[in-house]
Scaffold this motif. Structure first.
Motif, PDB file in Angstrom:
ATOM      1  N   UNK A 186     -15.105  -9.175   6.673  1.00 44.01           N
ATOM      2  CA  UNK A 186     -14.901  -8.869   8.087  1.00 44.01           C
ATOM      3  C   UNK A 186     -14.082  -9.966   8.770  1.00 44.01           C
ATOM      4  N   UNK A 187     -14.422 -11.232   8.499  1.00 42.81           N
ATOM      5  CA  UNK A 187     -13.673 -12.347   9.091  1.00 42.81           C
ATOM      6  C   UNK A 187     -12.220 -12.331   8.611  1.00 42.81           C
ATOM      7  N   UNK A 188     -12.026 -12.099   7.308  1.00 42.24           N
ATOM      8  CA  UNK A 188     -10.665 -12.020   6.771  1.00 42.24           C
ATOM      9  C   UNK A 188      -9.900 -10.876   7.422  1.00 42.24           C
ATOM     10  N   UNK A 189     -10.549  -9.724   7.575  1.00 43.88           N
ATOM     11  CA  UNK A 189      -9.922  -8.549   8.177  1.00 43.88           C
ATOM     12  C   UNK A 189      -9.446  -8.864   9.593  1.00 43.88           C
ATOM     13  N   UNK A 190     -10.240  -9.633  10.324  1.00 41.20           N
ATOM     14  CA  UNK A 190      -9.897  -9.985  11.703  1.00 41.20           C
ATOM     15  C   UNK A 190      -8.747 -10.990  11.776  1.00 41.20           C
ATOM     16  N   UNK A 191      -8.594 -11.825  10.752  1.00 38.06           N
ATOM     17  CA  UNK A 191      -7.622 -12.918  10.809  1.00 38.06           C
ATOM     18  C   UNK A 191      -6.379 -12.726   9.956  1.00 38.06           C
ATOM     19  N   UNK A 192      -6.397 -11.750   9.071  1.00 37.27           N
ATOM     20  CA  UNK A 192      -5.335 -11.681   8.059  1.00 37.27           C
ATOM     21  C   UNK A 192      -3.950 -11.411   8.636  1.00 37.27           C
ATOM     22  N   UNK A 193      -3.867 -10.652   9.711  1.00 36.60           N
ATOM     23  CA  UNK A 193      -2.548 -10.408  10.312  1.00 36.60           C
ATOM     24  C   UNK A 193      -1.902 -11.721  10.764  1.00 36.60           C
ATOM     25  N   UNK A 194      -2.704 -12.616  11.321  1.00 32.77           N
ATOM     26  CA  UNK A 194      -2.196 -13.926  11.734  1.00 32.77           C
ATOM     27  C   UNK A 194      -1.768 -14.767  10.552  1.00 32.77           C
ATOM     28  N   UNK A 195      -2.545 -14.705   9.473  1.00 37.28           N
ATOM     29  CA  UNK A 195      -2.184 -15.461   8.268  1.00 37.28           C
ATOM     30  C   UNK A 195      -0.876 -14.963   7.679  1.00 37.28           C
ATOM     31  N   UNK A 196      -0.692 -13.647   7.685  1.00 33.65           N
ATOM     32  CA  UNK A 196       0.546 -13.076   7.160  1.00 33.65           C
ATOM     33  C   UNK A 196       1.730 -13.519   8.026  1.00 33.65           C
ATOM     34  N   UNK A 197       1.554 -13.478   9.325  1.00 36.05           N
ATOM     35  CA  UNK A 197       2.626 -13.906  10.234  1.00 36.05           C
ATOM     36  C   UNK A 197       2.971 -15.377  10.006  1.00 36.05           C
TER      37      UNK A 197
END
Length: 76
Positions: A6-17
């Motif tokens: 869940x935490x990864x799902x919430x943050x992954x778009x930022x990590x990709x950017x």
């Protein structure tokens, strides 16, 4: 979905950017390095590592999105 997922799902778009921005920055540095072969070699290694990281992130993003969709479908 686990807590970590869940935490990864919430943050992954930022990590990709961030990874994409780092790749763009590395490409810009490569253009500026010109004929400095030592610097270019360092930047190529950096670029390769960043591309691998981005690929991992994109695989994780795909997994998490599919998992989220399955969970949403089960709730219907």
């Amino acid at each position: 979905m686990s807590y970590k997922e869940q935490k990864d799902f919430e943050q992954i778009d930022g990590w990709i950017a961030e990874a994409e921005a780092a790749l763009a920055d590395t490409a810009a540095q490569m253009e500026q390095a010109g004929s400095d072969s030592v610097r270019l070699q360092e930047l190529l290694q950096q670029q390769s590592a960043l591309e691998a990281k981005l690929e991992e992130l994109l695989d994780r993003w795909t997994y998490l999105n599919e998992l989220n969709e399955r969970i949403a479908d089960q709730k219907k």
